[in-house]
Motif scaffolding. Structure first.
Motif, short mmCIF file in Angstrom:
data_model
loop_
_atom_site.label_atom_id
_atom_site.label_comp_id
_atom_site.label_asym_id
_atom_site.label_seq_id
_atom_site.Cartn_x
_atom_site.Cartn_y
_atom_site.Cartn_z
N ARG A 93 0.83 -1.29 0.06
CA ARG A 93 0.08 -0.14 -0.03
C ARG A 93 0.93 1.31 0.03
O ARG A 93 2.02 1.20 0.13
CB ARG A 93 -1.00 0.00 1.28
CG ARG A 93 -1.67 -1.06 1.46
CD ARG A 93 -2.78 -1.27 0.31
NE ARG A 93 -3.63 -2.60 0.97
CZ ARG A 93 -4.77 -3.02 0.12
NH1 ARG A 93 -4.86 -2.17 -0.92
NH2 ARG A 93 -5.48 -4.10 0.48
N GLY A 94 0.29 2.35 -0.42
CA GLY A 94 1.05 3.66 -0.29
C GLY A 94 1.65 4.14 0.96
O GLY A 94 2.89 4.58 1.03
N TYR A 135 6.85 -2.29 -4.82
CA TYR A 135 6.30 -1.10 -4.98
C TYR A 135 4.67 -1.10 -4.90
O TYR A 135 4.18 -2.32 -4.66
CB TYR A 135 6.70 -0.65 -6.56
CG TYR A 135 8.20 -0.49 -6.65
CD1 TYR A 135 8.78 0.60 -6.32
CD2 TYR A 135 8.89 -1.81 -7.29
CE1 TYR A 135 10.10 0.71 -6.72
CE2 TYR A 135 10.30 -1.67 -7.07
CZ TYR A 135 11.05 -0.40 -6.99
OH TYR A 135 12.09 -0.45 -7.12
N VAL A 136 4.19 0.18 -4.70
CA VAL A 136 2.80 0.14 -4.52
C VAL A 136 1.78 -0.87 -5.54
O VAL A 136 2.32 -0.85 -6.50
CB VAL A 136 2.29 1.53 -4.64
CG1 VAL A 136 2.18 2.16 -5.88
CG2 VAL A 136 0.98 1.69 -3.73
N ASN A 137 0.79 -1.53 -5.11
CA ASN A 137 0.04 -2.37 -5.54
C ASN A 137 0.69 -3.73 -5.89
O ASN A 137 -0.10 -4.50 -6.62
CB ASN A 137 -0.63 -1.77 -6.92
CG ASN A 137 -1.66 -0.58 -6.62
OD1 ASN A 137 -2.28 -0.81 -5.48
ND2 ASN A 137 -1.53 0.36 -7.06
#
Length: 139
Positions: free
Chosen positions: A10-11, A67-69
């Motif tokens: 997640r971010g 990384y995000v996602n």
């Protein structure tokens, strides 16, 4: 025994460089260790017995940014059992692949909560830990 714990990036896991902050891996690894333990023992019964677990050393190797996602899995196994400590090995991989993101060795002791000291890994306790090493993967 091996467990695979999925985690979605997640971010809020990221640092200003856009990849997972190194400190977040400690949380991912701990989440996976809890998952491993919950599949082996009744945590309430274990803690009610007067025993506890304490991490005494963590060694992490960072192999690739996450990384995000992206979705990762933390693969947890009990690697070694000594006289007073044991080592869990954990690989963080991209889910569905063998791409290694990080790997870690976590040394822990079983403690007598009242005496606040490590106990010897012998007898019934050692037998339980040895079973954790030999059980077939849960997945």
């Amino acid at each position: 025994m091996q467990t695979r714990t999925p985690i979605k990036i997640r971010g809020y896991h990221l640092d200003l460089y856009g990849h997972v902050n190194n400190a977040r891996y400690l949380e991912f690894l701990e989440e996976a260790r809890w998952d491993f333990l919950e599949q082996q023992v009744d945590i309430a019964t274990f803690t009610g017995s007067g025993l506890g677990l304490a991490v005494v050393n963590i060694n992490i190797n960072y192999r690739r940014g996450a990384y995000v996602n992206e979705e990762i899995e933390v693969v947890t196994t009990l690697a070694r059992i000594g006289n007073k400590s044991a080592v869990m090995h954990q690989d963080v991989v991209l889910k569905g692949t063998d791409v290694l993101v990080a790997d870690a060795d976590i040394t822990f002791v079983v403690t007598d909560q009242k005496a606040q000291k490590a106990v010897a890994l012998e007898g019934e306790l050692r037998q339980v830990l040895e079973q954790w090493q030999t059980l077939q993967p849960a997945i």
